[in-house]
Design an enzyme around this catalytic site. Structure first.
Site, PDB file in Angstrom:
ATOM      1  N   GLN A  94       0.833  -1.205   0.000  1.00 43.33           N
ATOM      2  CA  GLN A  94       0.000   0.000   0.000  1.00 43.33           C
ATOM      3  C   GLN A  94       0.871   1.259   0.000  1.00 43.33           C
ATOM      4  OE1 GLN A  94      -2.226   1.769   3.422  1.00 43.33           O
ATOM      5  NE2 GLN A  94      -4.039   1.178   2.262  1.00 43.33           N
ATOM      6  N   CYS A 124      -6.677   7.220   5.105  1.00 40.99           N
ATOM      7  CA  CYS A 124      -5.974   7.624   6.327  1.00 40.99           C
ATOM      8  C   CYS A 124      -6.537   8.959   6.827  1.00 40.99           C
ATOM      9  CB  CYS A 124      -4.474   7.742   6.055  1.00 40.99           C
ATOM     10  SG  CYS A 124      -3.583   8.281   7.517  1.00 40.99           S
ATOM     11  N   LYS A 163      -8.099   1.802  -1.292  1.00 38.20           N
ATOM     12  CA  LYS A 163      -8.826   1.585  -0.032  1.00 38.20           C
ATOM     13  C   LYS A 163      -9.331   2.950   0.430  1.00 38.20           C
ATOM     14  CE  LYS A 163      -8.455  -0.512   4.583  1.00 38.20           C
ATOM     15  NZ  LYS A 163      -8.145   0.614   5.514  1.00 38.20           N
ATOM     16  N   GLY A 225     -14.639  -3.147   8.450  1.00 35.42           N
ATOM     17  CA  GLY A 225     -15.010  -2.349   9.608  1.00 35.42           C
ATOM     18  C   GLY A 225     -15.727  -3.153  10.663  1.00 35.42           C
TER      19      GLY A 225
HETATM   20  C1  LIG Z   1      -3.171   0.391  14.254  1.00 40.19           C
HETATM   21  C2  LIG Z   1      -3.874   0.580  12.938  1.00 40.19           C
HETATM   22  C3  LIG Z   1      -3.131   0.930  11.829  1.00 40.19           C
HETATM   23  C4  LIG Z   1      -3.763   1.094  10.594  1.00 40.19           C
HETATM   24  N1  LIG Z   1      -3.008   1.380   9.497  1.00 40.19           N
HETATM   25  C5  LIG Z   1      -3.593   1.446   8.259  1.00 40.19           C
HETATM   26  C6  LIG Z   1      -2.802   1.619   7.078  1.00 40.19           C
HETATM   27  O1  LIG Z   1      -1.572   1.669   7.112  1.00 40.19           O
HETATM   28  N2  LIG Z   1      -3.466   1.691   5.897  1.00 40.19           N
HETATM   29  C7  LIG Z   1      -4.840   1.613   5.805  1.00 40.19           C
HETATM   30  O2  LIG Z   1      -5.394   1.685   4.713  1.00 40.19           O
HETATM   31  N3  LIG Z   1      -5.588   1.408   6.902  1.00 40.19           N
HETATM   32  C8  LIG Z   1      -5.007   1.319   8.114  1.00 40.19           C
HETATM   33  N4  LIG Z   1      -5.770   1.067   9.229  1.00 40.19           N
HETATM   34  C9  LIG Z   1      -7.213   0.880   9.070  1.00 40.19           C
HETATM   35  C10 LIG Z   1      -7.570  -0.599   8.948  1.00 40.19           C
HETATM   36  O3  LIG Z   1      -7.025  -1.164   7.781  1.00 40.19           O
HETATM   37  C11 LIG Z   1      -9.101  -0.791   8.932  1.00 40.19           C
HETATM   38  O4  LIG Z   1      -9.617  -0.083   7.841  1.00 40.19           O
HETATM   39  C12 LIG Z   1      -9.770  -0.272  10.204  1.00 40.19           C
HETATM   40  O5  LIG Z   1      -9.033  -0.607  11.371  1.00 40.19           O
HETATM   41  C13 LIG Z   1     -11.188  -0.867  10.345  1.00 40.19           C
HETATM   42  O6  LIG Z   1     -11.144  -2.267  10.349  1.00 40.19           O
HETATM   43  P1  LIG Z   1     -11.263  -3.142  11.706  1.00 40.19           P
HETATM   44  O7  LIG Z   1     -12.529  -2.709  12.372  1.00 40.19           O
HETATM   45  O8  LIG Z   1     -11.283  -4.568  11.241  1.00 40.19           O
HETATM   46  O9  LIG Z   1     -10.092  -2.800  12.558  1.00 40.19           O
HETATM   47  C14 LIG Z   1      -5.167   0.928  10.475  1.00 40.19           C
HETATM   48  C15 LIG Z   1      -5.904   0.586  11.613  1.00 40.19           C
HETATM   49  C16 LIG Z   1      -5.276   0.409  12.836  1.00 40.19           C
HETATM   50  C17 LIG Z   1      -6.090   0.028  14.026  1.00 40.19           C
END
Ligand SMILES: Cc1cc2nc3c(=O)[nH]c(=O)nc-3n(C[C@H](O)[C@H](O)[C@H](O)COP(=O)(O)O)c2cc1C
Length: 364
Positions: A94, A124, A163, A225
């Site tokens: 990414q 982000c 994304k 999510g």
């Molecule tokens: C610690 C952390 C770091 C993340 N880093 C990224 C990232 O580098 N790129 C990205 O697109 N999303 C990033 N996300 C978002 C996740 O990919 C995801 O979209 C978000 O946490 C919701 O999914 P979940 O409910 O399964 O955690 C990050 C989320 C967390 C918690």
């Protein structure tokens, strides 16, 4: 790279039995082992964690976000982040940035490291990123998107995905418009985190909104999510119109979430067959991957400590173990505490309180 020690016959048998429920899928031109993809996470989705999750049933993985400018400046630490392990079969890299030329140049470099696809971070919410026009700020300047996508694609051969979030805020839920632009610009699929940028990580992911996008879509969609436990993932798998699902935080507290979600009957029982001894095997494998990926003991220790603590969430006396682990100064000490703790658990079940907020900030 040395092969990791095989899992014990007992754990291997459990893993294989879950994997027998996996059905391979195709998103655009790309084959994945199943519909459950590890979402990108900064500071977490490096080689050790990605390979481990592929071993434990993730259908595909995505790297943490990597700066296009860091790549173009030839920054050694950034270039290190582009590396891929020979064992990784379904990994994407990414990138984040804001201008088409820098992103296209970086894409060419990133592709030379051998990922299966490249992805653009357009979700982000972090001020440092959006103030420059990157991450979710890209969703505000839709006129810039088609030229950027096309310029990047002209410099690369592997597929390009994006994304996104549902929109910048509740008054600008423009995911559908962006998905259409993506489709017309040859983007392979779109992953969507069901929150706006303004929401950051508050509230709940808007699955009604995501499912509505599936109705007349022309391009594969990955929903993301709040898929925190196998039961929730399996339930969503059965009713979703999405082509795949992405899991982020759920994998931190349960490394078996991909496997356990594959079998709907098992997931509905809400009990785990994975014991403390199984967790200890997983931690030893993580240690193997960390030791071969990072030169400095300190980096291995930092990575191991946080994952050992997260993996213990919901098991008895996890809080006391957390205190001991964070006081450790060497990898050996950390592994000894983890071994004693997980082997003492026997068949104890995990009870995670999913209503409690867990990690409410991130880069997407
Ligand atoms: C610690 C952390 C770091 C993340 N880093 C990224 C990232 O580098 N790129 C990205 O697109 N999303 C990033 N996300 C978002 C996740 O990919 C995801 O979209 C978000 O946490 C919701 O999914 P979940 O409910 O399964 O955690 C990050 C989320 C967390 C918690």
């Amino acid at each position: 790279m040395n092969h990791p020690r095989p899992f014990s016959p007992e754990l291997s048998q459990k893993i294989e039995s879950f994997k027998s429920h996996a059905k391979p899928i195709k998103l655009g031109r790309i084959d994945f082992d199943n519909k459950l993809i590890l979402a990108p996470m900064a500071g977490i989705c490096n080689i050790p964690f990605r390979v481990l999750m592929e071993d434990l049933g993730a259908g595909g993985t995505v790297s943490e976000l990597i700066s296009c400018h860091g790549i173009n400046y030839g920054n050694a630490r950034t270039l290190d982040m582009l590396k891929i392990h020979p064992r990784e079969r379904n990994v994407g890299i990414q990138l984040f940035g804001e201008d088409a030329d820098s992103m296209a140049k970086a894409a060419e470099v990133a592709e030379s490291y051998g990922p299966k696809f490249l992805d653009i971070n357009m979700g982000c919410p972090v001020t440092k990123v959006v103030s420059k026009g990157g991450g979710s700020a890209m969703m505000k300047e839709v006129q810039k998107l088609a030229p950027l996508f096309e310029k990047m694609r002209s410099r690369m051969k592997v597929p390009l995905s994006i994304k996104i979030r549902t929109g910048w805020d509740a008054n600008s839920l423009n995911a559908k418009e962006i998905i259409n632009i993506a489709h017309n610009s040859g983007i392979e699929w779109v992953a969507i985190h069901g929150r706006t940028r303004t929401q950051q990580y508050t509230g709940l992911a808007n699955w009604e909104f995501i499912e509505a996008l599936n109705e007349d879509k022309k391009i594969p969609l990955i929903g993301n999510g709040d898929l925190h436990h196998p039961y929730g993932v399996s339930e969503r798998l059965q009713k979703t119109g999405c082509d795949a699902l992405m899991i982020a935080r759920g994998a931190l507290r349960n490394p078996f979430i991909f496997l356990e979600s594959l079998d709907p009957t098992y997931a509905s029982q809400k009990r785990s067959v994975f014991s403390g001894a199984d967790y200890w095997e997983v931690i030893q494998r993580l240690h193997h991957y960390c030791s071969e990926s990072f030169d400095e003991e300190r980096t291995v220790l930092v990575q191991l400590r946080k994952l050992v603590v997260w993996f213990a969430a919901g098991f008895p006396h996890a809080a006391a173990m957390r205190g001991q682990i964070f006081a450790t100064q060497t990898v050996d000490e950390c592994m000894k505490i983890a071994e004693d703790y997980f082997l003492s658990l026997g068949g104890s079940q995990k009870f995670i309180n999913y209503d409690e907020v867990f990690m409410s900030s991130g880069h997407g």
